[in-house]
Design a protein around this motif. Sequence first.
Motif, mmCIF file in Angstrom:
data_model
loop_
_atom_site.group_PDB
_atom_site.id
_atom_site.type_symbol
_atom_site.label_atom_id
_atom_site.label_comp_id
_atom_site.label_asym_id
_atom_site.label_seq_id
_atom_site.Cartn_x
_atom_site.Cartn_y
_atom_site.Cartn_z
ATOM 1 N N GLU A 29 1.311 21.125 31.437
ATOM 2 C CA GLU A 29 0.102 21.395 32.225
ATOM 3 C C GLU A 29 -1.150 20.870 31.518
ATOM 4 O OE1 GLU A 29 3.033 24.820 32.892
ATOM 5 O OE2 GLU A 29 2.235 23.757 31.152
ATOM 6 N N ILE A 30 -1.115 20.856 30.186
ATOM 7 C CA ILE A 30 -2.248 20.361 29.416
ATOM 8 C C ILE A 30 -2.296 18.834 29.505
ATOM 9 C CG2 ILE A 30 -3.342 20.299 27.151
ATOM 10 C CD1 ILE A 30 -3.155 23.118 28.651
ATOM 11 N N THR A 31 -1.148 18.210 29.360
ATOM 12 C CA THR A 31 -1.073 16.751 29.512
ATOM 13 C C THR A 31 -1.567 16.335 30.893
ATOM 14 O OG1 THR A 31 0.795 16.652 27.982
ATOM 15 C CG2 THR A 31 0.476 14.758 29.413
ATOM 16 N N ARG A 32 -1.135 17.059 31.926
ATOM 17 C CA ARG A 32 -1.537 16.736 33.292
ATOM 18 C C ARG A 32 -3.056 16.894 33.450
ATOM 19 N NH1 ARG A 32 0.734 20.615 36.069
ATOM 20 N NH2 ARG A 32 2.756 19.835 35.477
ATOM 21 N N SER A 33 -3.602 17.966 32.894
ATOM 22 C CA SER A 33 -5.043 18.205 32.971
ATOM 23 C C SER A 33 -5.826 17.075 32.300
ATOM 24 C CB SER A 33 -5.373 19.541 32.303
ATOM 25 O OG SER A 33 -6.740 19.657 32.047
ATOM 26 N N ILE A 34 -5.345 16.617 31.171
ATOM 27 C CA ILE A 34 -5.993 15.523 30.433
ATOM 28 C C ILE A 34 -5.991 14.247 31.284
ATOM 29 C CG2 ILE A 34 -5.735 13.972 28.446
ATOM 30 C CD1 ILE A 34 -4.720 16.504 26.873
ATOM 31 N N LYS A 35 -4.826 13.889 31.788
ATOM 32 C CA LYS A 35 -4.709 12.656 32.576
ATOM 33 C C LYS A 35 -5.475 12.733 33.889
ATOM 34 C CE LYS A 35 -0.296 11.236 30.625
ATOM 35 N NZ LYS A 35 1.131 10.993 30.874
ATOM 36 N N ASP A 36 -5.416 13.894 34.550
ATOM 37 C CA ASP A 36 -6.109 14.058 35.835
ATOM 38 C C ASP A 36 -7.619 13.945 35.692
ATOM 39 O OD1 ASP A 36 -3.663 14.399 37.056
ATOM 40 O OD2 ASP A 36 -3.900 16.557 37.405
#
Length: 112
Positions: free
Chosen positions: A31-38
């Motif tokens: 979820e953190i990786t997704r937040s960073i990329k988004d």
Amino acid sequence: MSKRYCLTLDLQDDPQLIADYKRYHDKIWPEITRSIKDSGIEDLEIHQLGTRLFMVMEVGEQFSFEAKTKSDRENPKVQEWEELMWKFQKPLPSAKPGEKWLLMDRIFKLEK
């Protein structure tokens, strides 16, 4: 056209906490990786020397610190991660209350 930002932060001066912090970053929550990329961050690295951390972010044109901060505040999983990371991190002396990563100023660039 992408931009690069460099930020810094300190860790608690405790070898066990530093080891634990590094372990969390070996398996960062999806979820953190997704937040960073988004948010428009295209690449992100964190480097460490002793208790000092140095982050390099490559961001796209759509990235803004304001939008990332707002999105993070509204994301319960990011808030959980950030609260957990505070156990390992300590603000720099120049940080305002609640500030973590501080933006660094570039003072030199090798020209072609």
